[in-house]
Design a protein around this motif. Structure first.
Motif, mmCIF file in Angstrom:
data_model
loop_
_atom_site.group_PDB
_atom_site.id
_atom_site.type_symbol
_atom_site.label_atom_id
_atom_site.label_comp_id
_atom_site.label_asym_id
_atom_site.label_seq_id
_atom_site.Cartn_x
_atom_site.Cartn_y
_atom_site.Cartn_z
ATOM 1 N N ASN A 83 0.857 -1.175 0.000
ATOM 2 C CA ASN A 83 0.000 0.000 0.000
ATOM 3 C C ASN A 83 0.903 1.238 0.000
ATOM 4 O OD1 ASN A 83 -1.794 2.068 0.497
ATOM 5 N ND2 ASN A 83 -2.859 0.991 2.153
ATOM 6 N N ASP A 86 1.634 3.323 3.009
ATOM 7 C CA ASP A 86 2.572 2.815 4.017
ATOM 8 C C ASP A 86 4.018 3.118 3.660
ATOM 9 O OD1 ASP A 86 0.422 1.764 5.421
ATOM 10 O OD2 ASP A 86 0.569 -0.194 4.412
ATOM 11 N N ARG A 98 9.861 2.284 3.775
ATOM 12 C CA ARG A 98 8.639 1.886 4.477
ATOM 13 C C ARG A 98 8.491 2.751 5.727
ATOM 14 N NH1 ARG A 98 6.746 -3.503 3.419
ATOM 15 N NH2 ARG A 98 7.932 -4.448 1.756
ATOM 16 N N ASP A 100 7.204 1.915 8.439
ATOM 17 C CA ASP A 100 7.495 1.132 9.647
ATOM 18 C C ASP A 100 8.988 0.850 9.810
ATOM 19 O OD1 ASP A 100 8.049 -0.852 7.769
ATOM 20 O OD2 ASP A 100 6.358 -2.137 8.349
#
Length: 184
Positions: A83, A86, A98, A100
Motif C-alpha cells: 500500500n 505505508d 517503508r 514502519d
C-alpha cells in the motif's frame, strides 16, 4: 511539455512572424527540452512505470523529481502489493522507504509513479532560452560568425556526451537541479 512554445522561441530569436522557421524551431525546442531533462529529470508531470530492486531499507526510483507513488507491486506472480500509504517518498532523491522502517523483501518491484515538476523553476526556462539562442547562432558553423562577441555563450569545457553544444552559463543554471547520481 516543451520548455518553450514556438511563439516564445520566435520572440527570443527576434524572428519575423510567419511559418518560415517553424519546422526547424520545433525540432530545436524538442531537442533542448530532451537535453535539459537529461540533466535535471522530467520537466512536466508524467507517469513512469519501472522495475526496481531494493537493498536494505531504501529503494531508489530512477526518474526524479518524483511527485507521488501510484502502485507498488512485486514482479513475481503471487507476491503481495504494498500500500503506497505505508511508504515514504523523498521526491528529490527518489528514495522510497517503508514508514514502519522495515527492510524491503520480496522484490523486484514494479513501481508506478508520477515524476516531474508541478512548476518549472525560472532558471530552467532561462537555461532553455540561452540554449536555444546558442544553437541558433551556431547552426551554420564558423562561416556565419558572431559579431559583437558572444561571451555569454562561451563553451570552455566540453560537457560529457554533448561536447561543446551546451554553453557554460546553461550548465550553471542547471546545476542546482541536477539529478542525483544513480548507484547500481
Amino acid at each position: 511539455m516543451a520548455l518553450l512554445t514556438l511563439d516564445e522561441a520566435k520572440s527570443i530569436l527576434s524572428l519575423p512572424s510567419g511559418t518560415q522557421y517553424d519546422d526547424e524551431l520545433t525540432v530545436y525546442i524538442e531537442a533542448l527540452t530532451e537535453v535539459i531533462e537529461a540533466f535535471v529529470g522530467p520537466i512536466d508531470s508524467r507517469e513512469v512505470v519501472e522495475q526496481a530492486d531494493a537493498r536494505g531499507q531504501i529503494l531508489v526510483l530512477l526518474q526524479t523529481p518524483a511527485l507521488s507513488l501510484t502502485t507498488f507491486a512485486p514482479v513475481i506472480t503471487g507476491g503481495s502489493a504494498v500500500n503506497v500509504a505505508d511508504l515514504h517518498l523523498d521526491g528529490t532523491s527518489g528514495a522510497v522507504g517503508r514508514l514502519d522502517g522495515a527492510a524491503w523483501s520480496g522484490g523486484p518491484w514494479t513501481v508506478t509513479y508520477q515524476a516531474g515538476r508541478s512548476t518549472v523553476p525560472a532558471s530552467l526556462t532561462v537555461a532553455a532560452r540561452l540554449l536555444l539562442q546558442h544553437w541558433w547562432r551556431t547552426r551554420y558553423g564558423a562561416a556565419r560568425g558572431n559579431p559583437g562577441g558572444g561571451e555569454d555563450f562561451d563553451v570552455n569545457e566540453p560537457v560529457p556526451g554533448y561536447g561543446y553544444a551546451i554553453p557554460n552559463r546553461v550548465m550553471q543554471l542547471l546545476e542546482p537541479y541536477r539529478r542525483p547520481p544513480v548507484v547500481a
